[in-house]
Design a protein around this motif. Sequence first.
Motif, PDB file in Angstrom:
ATOM      1  N   PRO A  18      33.573  24.183  29.706  1.00 22.40           N
ATOM      2  CA  PRO A  18      32.760  25.530  29.521  1.00 22.40           C
ATOM      3  C   PRO A  18      31.648  25.826  30.381  1.00 22.40           C
ATOM      4  O   PRO A  18      31.142  26.684  30.872  1.00 22.40           O
ATOM      5  N   PHE A  19      30.959  24.548  30.516  1.00 22.97           N
ATOM      6  CA  PHE A  19      29.448  24.673  31.394  1.00 22.97           C
ATOM      7  C   PHE A  19      29.584  24.674  32.854  1.00 22.97           C
ATOM      8  O   PHE A  19      28.851  23.971  33.203  1.00 22.97           O
ATOM      9  N   CYS A  20      30.587  25.360  33.490  1.00 22.58           N
ATOM     10  CA  CYS A  20      30.413  25.422  34.970  1.00 22.58           C
ATOM     11  C   CYS A  20      30.608  24.206  35.325  1.00 22.58           C
ATOM     12  O   CYS A  20      29.635  23.460  35.915  1.00 22.58           O
ATOM     13  N   ALA A  24      33.445  23.545  40.018  1.00 26.89           N
ATOM     14  CA  ALA A  24      33.202  25.132  40.598  1.00 26.89           C
ATOM     15  C   ALA A  24      32.406  25.067  41.902  1.00 26.89           C
ATOM     16  O   ALA A  24      32.261  26.037  42.856  1.00 26.89           O
ATOM     17  N   LEU A  57      29.235  46.281  34.097  1.00 25.10           N
ATOM     18  CA  LEU A  57      28.728  45.112  33.733  1.00 25.10           C
ATOM     19  C   LEU A  57      28.468  45.359  32.195  1.00 25.10           C
ATOM     20  O   LEU A  57      27.900  46.586  31.744  1.00 25.10           O
ATOM     21  N   PRO A  62      26.891  37.693  27.284  1.00 18.44           N
ATOM     22  CA  PRO A  62      27.990  37.240  26.449  1.00 18.44           C
ATOM     23  C   PRO A  62      27.185  36.132  25.548  1.00 18.44           C
ATOM     24  O   PRO A  62      26.278  35.473  25.766  1.00 18.44           O
ATOM     25  N   SER A  64      29.219  33.990  24.039  1.00 19.36           N
ATOM     26  CA  SER A  64      29.719  32.750  24.151  1.00 19.36           C
ATOM     27  C   SER A  64      29.869  32.205  25.653  1.00 19.36           C
ATOM     28  O   SER A  64      29.816  33.132  26.335  1.00 19.36           O
ATOM     29  N   PRO A  65      30.079  30.938  25.891  1.00 15.26           N
ATOM     30  CA  PRO A  65      30.206  30.739  27.282  1.00 15.26           C
ATOM     31  C   PRO A  65      31.419  31.162  27.964  1.00 15.26           C
ATOM     32  O   PRO A  65      32.454  31.253  27.349  1.00 15.26           O
ATOM     33  N   GLN A  66      31.038  31.523  29.165  1.00 16.99           N
ATOM     34  CA  GLN A  66      32.575  31.954  29.988  1.00 16.99           C
ATOM     35  C   GLN A  66      32.697  30.813  31.078  1.00 16.99           C
ATOM     36  O   GLN A  66      31.870  30.345  31.726  1.00 16.99           O
ATOM     37  N   TRP A  68      33.848  29.443  34.772  1.00 14.35           N
ATOM     38  CA  TRP A  68      33.676  29.927  36.023  1.00 14.35           C
ATOM     39  C   TRP A  68      34.735  30.712  36.485  1.00 14.35           C
ATOM     40  O   TRP A  68      34.482  31.546  37.520  1.00 14.35           O
ATOM     41  N   GLU A  70      36.295  32.918  35.219  1.00 11.00           N
ATOM     42  CA  GLU A  70      36.069  34.178  34.706  1.00 11.00           C
ATOM     43  C   GLU A  70      34.927  34.717  35.515  1.00 11.00           C
ATOM     44  O   GLU A  70      34.763  36.296  35.552  1.00 11.00           O
ATOM     45  N   ILE A  71      33.918  33.997  36.072  1.00 11.80           N
ATOM     46  CA  ILE A  71      32.789  34.481  36.639  1.00 11.80           C
ATOM     47  C   ILE A  71      32.895  34.942  37.940  1.00 11.80           C
ATOM     48  O   ILE A  71      32.840  35.845  38.640  1.00 11.80           O
ATOM     49  N   GLN A  72      33.559  33.874  38.706  1.00 11.81           N
ATOM     50  CA  GLN A  72      33.738  33.965  40.197  1.00 11.81           C
ATOM     51  C   GLN A  72      34.413  35.239  40.762  1.00 11.81           C
ATOM     52  O   GLN A  72      34.058  35.964  41.612  1.00 11.81           O
ATOM     53  N   ASP A  74      34.167  38.224  39.860  1.00 20.97           N
ATOM     54  CA  ASP A  74      33.375  39.391  39.688  1.00 20.97           C
ATOM     55  C   ASP A  74      32.510  39.284  41.068  1.00 20.97           C
ATOM     56  O   ASP A  74      31.841  40.358  41.404  1.00 20.97           O
ATOM     57  N   ILE A  75      32.365  38.071  41.725  1.00 23.11           N
ATOM     58  CA  ILE A  75      31.490  38.346  43.058  1.00 23.11           C
ATOM     59  C   ILE A  75      32.095  39.183  43.806  1.00 23.11           C
ATOM     60  O   ILE A  75      31.625  40.040  44.666  1.00 23.11           O
TER      61      ILE A  75
END
Lengths: 555, 555
Positions: A18-20, A24, A57, A62, A64-66, A68, A70-72, A74-75
């Motif tokens: 969960p925490f990157c 990553a 956006l 959020p 809850s934790p997302q 990486w 899910e995040i990457q 978006d870049i």
Amino acid sequence: MTADEFRKAAHAAIEESPFCPPIALLMLTRAVISYNDNITNFPVLPKIEPGYLAPQLPTTAPDSPQAWSEIQPDIAEKIIPGLTHWQSPNFMNFYPAGVTYPSILGEMYSAAFTAPAFNWLCSPACTELETIVLDWLAKALSLPAAFLSGSPSGGGGVIQGSASEAIVTCMVAARERYVHAKCDAEGLANPSPERNARIAILRPKLIALSSDQTHSSTAKGAAIAGTLHRSIKTSLSQDAALTGSSLESTLDQVRSEGLEPYYITLTIGTTSTCSIDDFPSLNTILSQPSNTQIWQHIDAAYAGSALILPEHASTISPMTAQADSFNVNMHKWLLVNFDASCLFVQNRNHLTRALSISAPYYQNSQSDAGLVTDYRDWQIPLGRRFRALKIWFVMRSYGLQGMRDYITYTCKLGDMFAESVRSRPDLFEIIAKPQFALTCFRVRPSALSNSEGDPVVVDGTTDPAFDPAFDPATASEEQVETEANAVTKEITDLINASGEVYIGNSSVAGKTFIRVVSANPQAQEIYVRRCWDIVLKTTEEVLEKRRQGKSKKIA
Amino acid sequence: MTADEFRKAAHAAIEESPFCPPIALLMLTRAVISYNDNITNFPVLPKIEPGYLAPQLPTTAPDSPQAWSEIQPDIAEKIIPGLTHWQSPNFMNFYPAGVTYPSILGEMYSAAFTAPAFNWLCSPACTELETIVLDWLAKALSLPAAFLSGSPSGGGGVIQGSASEAIVTCMVAARERYVHAKCDAEGLANPSPERNARIAILRPKLIALSSDQTHSSTAKGAAIAGTLHRSIKTSLSQDAALTGSSLESTLDQVRSEGLEPYYITLTIGTTSTCSIDDFPSLNTILSQPSNTQIWQHIDAAYAGSALILPEHASTISPMTAQADSFNVNMHKWLLVNFDASCLFVQNRNHLTRALSISAPYYQNSQSDAGLVTDYRDWQIPLGRRFRALKIWFVMRSYGLQGMRDYITYTCKLGDMFAESVRSRPDLFEIIAKPQFALTCFRVRPSALSNSEGDPVVVDGTTDPAFDPAFDPATASEEQVETEANAVTKEITDLINASGEVYIGNSSVAGKTFIRVVSANPQAQEIYVRRCWDIVLKTTEEVLEKRRQGKSKKIA
């Protein structure tokens, strides 16, 4: 994490952590390299409208934790489409802000070692490496020895966030030096109510000077420091340089108004045309006894990097000998990413006297004993990042030879572009000496058609040489100038709207012109030639359209 | 570079590639992870002497490029031994400056996208993401809606480099707002020579206020802005908080001296003891009509992060409703690495009026139309890094729940440490309410032996409760205080010299004390307990040695 665990983590599903997770960082490494390699596939200026991002956006973070994973994405999907690609070889506006791999490594280590190193003890390596690499840089630029950290005058370098920050820092130091020197000369005790009263009378009279080509940060710095500011007119016939004679008459003028000049910005490489002020005549004026209390700051933010070449150092470096402070942004043209603004002073005491504040939580035996440098007293902010690392990595990875090669190569690209512009005197006039990879030019007034669709006549000829001193005297001359400006702006806007290349626009002495700079780390001949093709084609199209429009109007 | 080429590069000899090849990024990634995992193996405070680094490095940059394999070993051999390890869980001095993996990723992307994004067009994503994530943060902290970017008052957030930079920025805005409001009220035309003359008279009378517990950057900011500054005394009996009544009497005092208060820093979490100023009484005074022109800045650099917890937000957030500006450093206690100082204002116009300077090279249709935010006008420097990325990555990677869990956990560690201190009232006294993961304590004067080796008698008992209002009246009381201070300092120095743990020292109202903060991202119970063991053992040893020394002296 052991090497084995690391290897396992690399194979684990990214979603699980969960925490990157560290993996990553590896993904990111690849993504960064891929961005760099594909940069020319993006439009250099993004094709988006103001406010493009918010609808994409959520309006809150959020809960809850997302992962990486899910995040990457978006870049690439949301951020990159909104970037102006300063690293693209098609970016030729402003001055460059380059980045290189060793510089990214420096940022990454700096982040890993995060310390707001406001004094020596808060991370000694951070302070000591900064002193060392800034001495390396001062020597590489052949700056006078007084700017080195061990100089008898108390010199040394400090990394600031930007040239504008360096300027306001020097202005505050200059303001305090000026009023206190005056009070000392008048024999006022320090501290004393009389001195405070005198300072209250002096401060509102203080005036900072610069030329009308000096970067806007001098005017802003004066506003922040709470002093007056006056800019001195330059002319294109003197290559937009500040001269000793114009400074002298301004000094006379402001003093006749009861004002006290305390600071001046001199420039090596002005913002619009990369001009160099006329140091020989300026130094004569500024070394007169009545003027020695004026703080001389040299803003060499961009062009200062060229001093790494012996041919420039031999002529330009000696000009800096009289300056109290000198600034060059490695983050512009020396392969270190923003921010790495290097400020050198001949006497650090002027900075620390104005900016040092003591507090019990800063006390430590090394600082108290005066054994160490506490850079917080050389700058406005308290905390500081470990920026010396990236400078160290870059200077070693490239070596001075690699840095010289890069400056030489980008200057050659600039010369090549200027040659292209010169090859079409029927269309363009160059408005200031092309140098340091910058060419400034505009549509030649004689290339415009008059209201009958014929070439306009200026100064009795359809193809006069560019006269920088030309000042339109008649209404028709004025109109031709205005049209040349408007057409030049139209061409720039059309080119930039295409997204293929991003060029600049500025104006000096009423003349609007195009600026093309070919100096970022990815600059290459092929892109400079392509830029020229686009400029030429667009200009011909715009002029042709105008001709047709006017012919039609007549018909 | 394709994925295949990348894989091949990873296997190529590093020495072959002169300009720091992509593979170096991979090596670095592993090195960063390894540094993080091994951080407790390093002495938290480096065991080096001032000037340790220069003899290990050449005096000039190399002329030829060096391979990364030649550079990287120097980091472990020369740099890490000179680092103060802020990321170590044994670092318990100052306030933390944490870093997390998503934050490093943000720095790396920011470097890759390098753009000195001084206006919207210079990289729209940079500006727009900043506005969005600062709104996320304002909501996460339950700040009043006026601080959000879409508020009717013109509010919004901006990322500054440090709280000190935020403060001086607000002070300059406050200074200009104050003098212009006064000139407007007096009916002076703008601009006019009369107005300028009036401003010249007003400015030297301006005085900034803060408490004696306010961070030193307020005094420094006042010096930079060229205004006076006065700090208002607090007392430990009021938990080192600024109160409405002391502010009121200071306002009366400065006005009776002909001075004009224009700015005040109020603090949520003071530097030495993490105290919160007494907002209810302060807000009453500051909302009186004669005081509404005073700019209220809230410095919540550290403790502001705790507002992410509903229990703190419900009591503290409403206190900020009257403030013109509010600052919290995510780089302290919210998992984003330095720098990420988040400044919120209720009306951006006060910043932009004081700091906006126009120039032809800044012009673009979006800015000219007022459609976009140009953050350069909200700050002192011109250029800006893409710092919103790391905030975005962190807030998403942790989620608000992850951030709340982290703050809750570190607060619990702090409570645990405070409990330990409380468990030994024979040795220690707590000098301010332990909160927000900080405990401030010192050796209890009654724990000191007198010159006969017996416990000293204070206030007629050998074990008095700590009286924060206690003011030594007699010479012997004074001497006991001085000794308690000296012993407390001696204990701190001994502990820090060991390199096992790095704790703080400060003093308030003549009392020297130890500060222990357990709040960085690597903080864990085991380290906090170990710190307590070290504190206890060292204290007992120091006291025993003193007893023996005194007994010997008597024998």
